[in-house]
Design a protein around this motif. Structure first.
Motif, mmCIF file in Angstrom:
data_model
loop_
_atom_site.group_PDB
_atom_site.id
_atom_site.type_symbol
_atom_site.label_atom_id
_atom_site.label_comp_id
_atom_site.label_asym_id
_atom_site.label_seq_id
_atom_site.Cartn_x
_atom_site.Cartn_y
_atom_site.Cartn_z
ATOM 1 N N ALA A 116 0.990 -0.565 -0.064
ATOM 2 C CA ALA A 116 -0.163 0.044 -0.206
ATOM 3 C C ALA A 116 1.006 1.374 -0.185
ATOM 4 C CB ALA A 116 -1.289 0.202 1.329
ATOM 5 N N MET A 117 1.994 0.772 -0.857
ATOM 6 C CA MET A 117 2.507 2.193 -0.818
ATOM 7 C C MET A 117 1.731 3.885 -2.002
ATOM 8 S SD MET A 117 6.108 3.544 -1.118
ATOM 9 C CE MET A 117 7.484 4.187 -1.312
ATOM 10 N N ASN A 118 2.168 4.801 -0.768
ATOM 11 C CA ASN A 118 0.807 5.497 -0.589
ATOM 12 C C ASN A 118 1.758 6.869 -0.939
ATOM 13 O OD1 ASN A 118 -0.820 7.444 -0.823
ATOM 14 N ND2 ASN A 118 -1.892 6.695 1.509
ATOM 15 N N ARG A 119 1.582 8.273 0.049
ATOM 16 C CA ARG A 119 1.847 9.575 0.071
ATOM 17 C C ARG A 119 3.843 9.682 0.569
ATOM 18 N NH1 ARG A 119 0.522 10.158 -4.164
ATOM 19 N NH2 ARG A 119 -1.749 10.974 -4.813
ATOM 20 N N THR A 120 4.692 10.303 -0.581
ATOM 21 C CA THR A 120 5.647 10.407 0.716
ATOM 22 C C THR A 120 6.749 11.873 0.245
ATOM 23 O OG1 THR A 120 7.350 10.097 -1.396
ATOM 24 C CG2 THR A 120 6.278 7.580 0.358
ATOM 25 N N SER A 270 5.895 3.733 3.899
ATOM 26 C CA SER A 270 6.004 4.647 2.993
ATOM 27 C C SER A 270 7.612 5.100 3.128
ATOM 28 C CB SER A 270 4.691 5.028 2.024
ATOM 29 O OG SER A 270 3.627 4.245 1.745
ATOM 30 N N MET A 271 7.263 5.810 4.287
ATOM 31 C CA MET A 271 8.630 6.939 3.712
ATOM 32 C C MET A 271 9.908 5.436 4.357
ATOM 33 S SD MET A 271 8.523 9.543 2.378
ATOM 34 C CE MET A 271 10.907 10.070 3.069
ATOM 35 N N MET A 272 9.841 5.025 5.036
ATOM 36 C CA MET A 272 10.826 3.838 5.157
ATOM 37 C C MET A 272 11.615 2.683 3.992
ATOM 38 S SD MET A 272 12.071 1.934 6.751
ATOM 39 C CE MET A 272 12.143 1.887 8.895
ATOM 40 N N MET A 273 10.785 2.441 3.185
ATOM 41 C CA MET A 273 10.149 1.835 2.106
ATOM 42 C C MET A 273 11.401 3.179 1.054
ATOM 43 S SD MET A 273 8.162 -0.284 -0.653
ATOM 44 C CE MET A 273 8.529 -0.972 -1.926
ATOM 45 N N ALA A 274 10.927 4.243 0.442
ATOM 46 C CA ALA A 274 11.108 5.256 -0.169
ATOM 47 C C ALA A 274 12.470 5.588 0.060
ATOM 48 C CB ALA A 274 10.227 5.581 -0.681
ATOM 49 N N GLY A 275 13.181 5.490 1.574
ATOM 50 C CA GLY A 275 14.247 5.896 1.650
ATOM 51 C C GLY A 275 15.116 4.966 1.648
ATOM 52 N N ILE A 276 14.444 3.802 1.746
ATOM 53 C CA ILE A 276 16.030 3.159 1.257
ATOM 54 C C ILE A 276 16.706 3.392 0.318
ATOM 55 C CG2 ILE A 276 16.516 0.075 0.903
ATOM 56 C CD1 ILE A 276 14.718 0.254 3.830
ATOM 57 N N VAL A 277 15.602 3.345 -0.866
ATOM 58 C CA VAL A 277 15.785 3.885 -2.667
ATOM 59 C C VAL A 277 16.138 5.208 -2.596
ATOM 60 C CG1 VAL A 277 14.961 3.886 -4.601
ATOM 61 C CG2 VAL A 277 14.102 2.242 -3.114
ATOM 62 N N ALA A 278 16.105 5.907 -1.999
ATOM 63 C CA ALA A 278 16.163 7.116 -2.480
ATOM 64 C C ALA A 278 17.861 7.897 -1.560
ATOM 65 C CB ALA A 278 15.091 7.843 -1.943
ATOM 66 N N ALA A 279 18.073 7.035 -0.488
ATOM 67 C CA ALA A 279 18.680 7.334 0.471
ATOM 68 C C ALA A 279 20.638 6.660 -0.447
ATOM 69 C CB ALA A 279 18.998 6.976 1.699
ATOM 70 N N HIS A 280 20.260 5.441 -0.940
ATOM 71 C CA HIS A 280 21.051 4.880 -1.445
ATOM 72 C C HIS A 280 21.012 4.463 -2.514
ATOM 73 C CE1 HIS A 280 20.606 -0.082 -2.426
ATOM 74 N NE2 HIS A 280 22.550 1.028 -2.789
ATOM 75 N N GLU A 281 20.562 4.412 -3.430
ATOM 76 C CA GLU A 281 20.585 4.013 -5.043
ATOM 77 C C GLU A 281 20.622 5.061 -5.968
ATOM 78 O OE1 GLU A 281 17.844 1.870 -8.887
ATOM 79 O OE2 GLU A 281 17.482 1.668 -6.412
ATOM 80 N N THR A 282 20.031 6.217 -5.771
ATOM 81 C CA THR A 282 20.360 7.655 -6.113
ATOM 82 C C THR A 282 22.394 8.131 -6.212
ATOM 83 O OG1 THR A 282 19.854 9.079 -4.850
ATOM 84 C CG2 THR A 282 18.035 8.387 -6.135
ATOM 85 N N THR A 283 23.186 7.518 -4.902
ATOM 86 C CA THR A 283 23.876 7.884 -5.212
ATOM 87 C C THR A 283 25.322 7.617 -5.458
ATOM 88 O OG1 THR A 283 23.532 8.926 -2.307
ATOM 89 C CG2 THR A 283 25.129 8.732 -2.719
#
Length: 759
Positions: A116-120, A270-283
């Protein structure tokens, strides 16, 4: 960008006509060009080089409709920045929507995991977005991020230790994926789990959201995303048992108690899941792109190996030239016109920031990779405006540390023969592998243990313009009448210098005096082999011109910054009037040359005390003929500014002594607004007197931060003290480097660079 109802809007189909049997039509009925119909961001051409893939659009059709995607595609810098700035007209709500709809079987799999990925923070509209952003901002401040530096350095050294004696490595597999993931987990406060599993989860999330998985792949991807969702939920539940622990997620849990309506349960998941991707993959992708790019440009690699102070700006140029976020998405909430194209409400937009970062209108010689580029930090890889990436400075810090570690310990590293591959998707971009090799016998630390010690201090935020200089050699220094010396500068190694536009200047560092001075470029902008300046010896000056005259000889090595342009020529003007007094002819000469080359109607007015003291006079007269008007005090001739015919569509550019500019300002009272553009030699602003000032507050829209400006400080100084990066140069109100938009409130303008209309 404008409303479609604007009376002066452009034609609905300005880039191609309706005749000729178009392949398809846009939702507004315009024909779709052949290249727009063929556009496919999942093709290898886009994956390998997005800016090159859409060059045709950037140059000929900057906004087009893609039938294959069902999106409008935007490619130019100005349009994309305007879209980011207006997050009400252009909603971020579709940023995490699947760009390729999946089938019912994959959707059932996701539902079975309770996905249920929602708003981030990246896909939330106002009024909900900004209160949440403000509530969760503190861990991203420069002061808070500095606490993570020792951990990042320790990890970088530990991973390089593992392969430094092997003579070869895959930087992605052996370091650049795992270290940013470890940093991301540390920052979020997530216990370290199986790296390989999290890597698969992260890639699956990228493919699920921004990719085009084949029908047979969709179910497998859905299982991975579902497991990722459940993993995030389990970790969050564990964190709730110890909310006082370190980490951004624990900080969010504590904020939830304080602001339960702002930081909700579903939002944290939602932020937990999105945060792992955002803080990791882009860098991870950004650093892999940077290493590939730097090693493909050996001179740039050598430069940062020899001078680590160049690394912060090299990071910005890598993010500009080859960033890790190629494109993002927005939804038009109302009918609007972008780049002359009517876009109906409800339309989806793919905004290609990687293309904007190669826009010649914003970045001179944009395809050139130049680690000393003065405006590299204007890149849009991190987005812009109220949704700009909050973790941008964490990514910058990691990239700086990785580059510092590699350049210090493996300066002899080189790319191995390989073909770079990418996970096909519209947005996140980085090579799957970067194979490198070196001779371990040449490792500096084998003979010099000091090579293990860090050399460069990490800078949190944008690099300082004052730290970015380039070496040049004086190829000629000749006197050009009176006390004026003409100086030509070139790269010591013969490489081309950065392109520049008429009105640009460079900063010349005056040896070890601590003095640097700005001098306008007066040569040919098309000559990439040389910069040319003309310097008048000012006996009552602060020492810059005296130093130049006494020390600048043929063969001398100097350091310069720039070029930069705060006196930009409007090439769309119907007529141009150029007015120069004395040494003020330097920027005007390049402008007049450009006007002649472009066939713009123009005239040049040049005043001086004697003909012998007027630099460039003979060549300007030969070049411009009867368009040249010369006024010489010793000959009794003087320019009467009141006689100038300045009508709508005419632009007047002036540079010269203060008395001349004051007379021009007075004469321009009856001219059209903003017809007069002025370049000053010196500021007319006095020293700040605290007894005559008062304190005030400013609120920063993007962060919600409120900064108090004391009576004895400028706004610029107060922002710097609050760790807010604002570029600046002269600090005298002359150059415009620190210009920012004011959204509300009364302004006491004390600069001499903005026109009345601009103020």
């Amino acid at each position: 960008m404008s409303d479609v109802n604007s009376p002066d809007r452009a034609s609905a189909c300005p880039f191609h006509n309706t005749a000729g049997g178009a392949i398809a039509a846009t939702p507004t009925g315009c024909p779709v060009s052949r290249r727009a119909a063929e556009f496919d961001p999942f093709e290898d051409g886009y994956q390998q080089d997005p800016p090159e893939y859409v060059r045709w659009a950037r140059e000929q059709e900057p906004v087009f409709y893609s039938p294959k995607l069902g999106y409008w595609v935007v490619t130019r810098y100005e349009d994309i920045k305007a879209i980011f700035r207006d997050n009400l007209t252009f909603s971020p709500s579709i940023a995490l929507e699947k760009i390729t709809p999946t089938g019912p079987e994959a959707n059932e799999v996701l539902a079975s995991y309770g996905y249920a990925m929602n708003r981030t923070l990246v896909n939330e509209d106002e009024p909900a977005h900004m209160p949440r952003r403000r509530a969760l901002m503190d861990p991203f401040t420069p002061e808070a991020l500095m606490h993570h530096e020792p951990m990042v350095r320790h990890l970088a050294r530990e991973y390089v230790d593992r392969f430094i004696d092997d003579g070869k490595a895959d930087l992605v597999d052996q370091m650049l994926w795992e270290v940013p993931l470890t940093v991301a987990l540390h920052f979020l406060g997530v216990p370290e789990e199986d790296m390989d599993t999290l890597r698969k989860y992260s890639i699956a999330h990228t493919v699920n959201t921004w990719g085009r998985p084949k029908p047979e792949e969709q179910v497998e991807v859905a299982h991975a995303v579902g497991k990722f969702w459940q993993f995030a939920g389990k970790v969050l539940d564990k964190m709730r048992q110890d909310p006082d622990g370190p980490g951004w997620m624990q900080y969010g849990i504590r904020k939830q108690k304080e602001l339960p309506d702002v930081v909700t349960d579903s939002y944290l998941h939602s932020m937990m899941m999105a945060g792992i991707v955002a803080a990791h993959e882009t860098t991870a992708n950004a650093t892999a792109n940077a290493m590939k790019l730097l090693l493909q440009h050996p001179q740039a690699w050598r430069d940062i190996c020899e001078d680590p102070s160049l690394i912060p700006n090299a990071v910005e140029e890598c993010l500009r030239h080859n960033g890790s976020v190629a494109a993002w998405r927005r939804l038009a909430t109302r009918d609007v016109t972008v780049g002359g194209i009517d876009i109906p409400a409800g339309s989806k937009l793919l905004i290609v920031m990687s293309s904007a970062n190669h826009d010649e209108h914003q970045f001179a010689d944009a395809d050139l990779f130049d680690i000393r580029r003065e405006n590299a930090s204007d890149q849009l890889t991190f987005g812009y405006g109220s949704h700009q990436c909050m973790g941008k400075n964490l990514a910058r810090m990691e990239m700086q540390i990785f580059l510092e570690e590699f350049t210090r310990r493996l300066p002899h590293m080189r790319l191995a023969e390989q073909r770079f591959t990418y996970v096909p998707n519209t947005s996140f971009r980085g090579p799957e592998h970067v194979f490198v090799e070196w001779d371990p016998a040449l490792n500096p630390e084998r003979v010099d243990p000091s090579a293990l010690q860090p050399r460069a201090a990490v800078r949190i935020g944008e690099p300082s313009a004052h730290a970015i200089s380039r070496p040049v050699v004086v190829t000629s220094a000749t006197y050009a009448g009176g006390d004026i010396i003409r100086v030509k500068l070139a790269s010591p190694d013969g490489r081309p210098l950065p392109r520049w536009t008429p009105g640009s200047h460079i900063d010349v560092e005056c040896g070890n005096t601590g003095i640097s001075r700005q001098y306008s470029l007066c040569g040919d902008p098309d000559d990439a082999a040389a910069f040319e300046i003309a310097v008048l010896r000012e006996h009552q000056s602060r020492g810059g011109s005296e130093w130049v005259h006494n020390n600048v000889k043929t063969g001398a090595l100097l350091r310069v910054r720039g070029p930069r342009n705060h006196f930009r020529l409007d090439e769309s003007a119907k007529k141009l009037v150029f007015i120069a007094g004395g040494i003020g002819i330097t920027p005007i000469s390049a402008m007049a040359r450009n006007a002649k080359a472009r066939g713009i109607d123009y005239e040049v007015h040049f005043s001086g005390r004697t003909r012998a003291s007027m630099a460039l006079l003979d060549e300007l007269t030969a070049l411009h003929g009867d368009r040249m008007r010369v006024y010489v005090s010793d000959e009794g001739t003087r320019n009467d500014f009141r006689a100038l015919q300045v009508v709508e569509g005419t632009q007047v550019y002036a540079c010269g002594p203060a008395r001349m500019l004051e007379a021009l300002q007075h004469a321009s009272m009856g001219w059209p607004d903003d017809a007069l553009k002025v370049e000053h030699f010196e500021s007319t602003i006095g020293t700040l007197d605290p007894d005559r000032e008062h304190a005030f507050e400013v609120e920063l829209k993007d962060s919600g931060l409120v900064v108090t400006v004391p009576a004895d400080q400028t706004l610029l100084a107060a922002l710097r003290k609050a760790n807010v990066d604002v570029q600046s140069d002269c600090e005298e109100g002359l150059c415009g480097s620190c210009e920012v938009r004011v959204l509300a409130g009364e302004i006491d303008h004390r600069d001499v660079v903005l026109t009345k209309g601009e103020r």
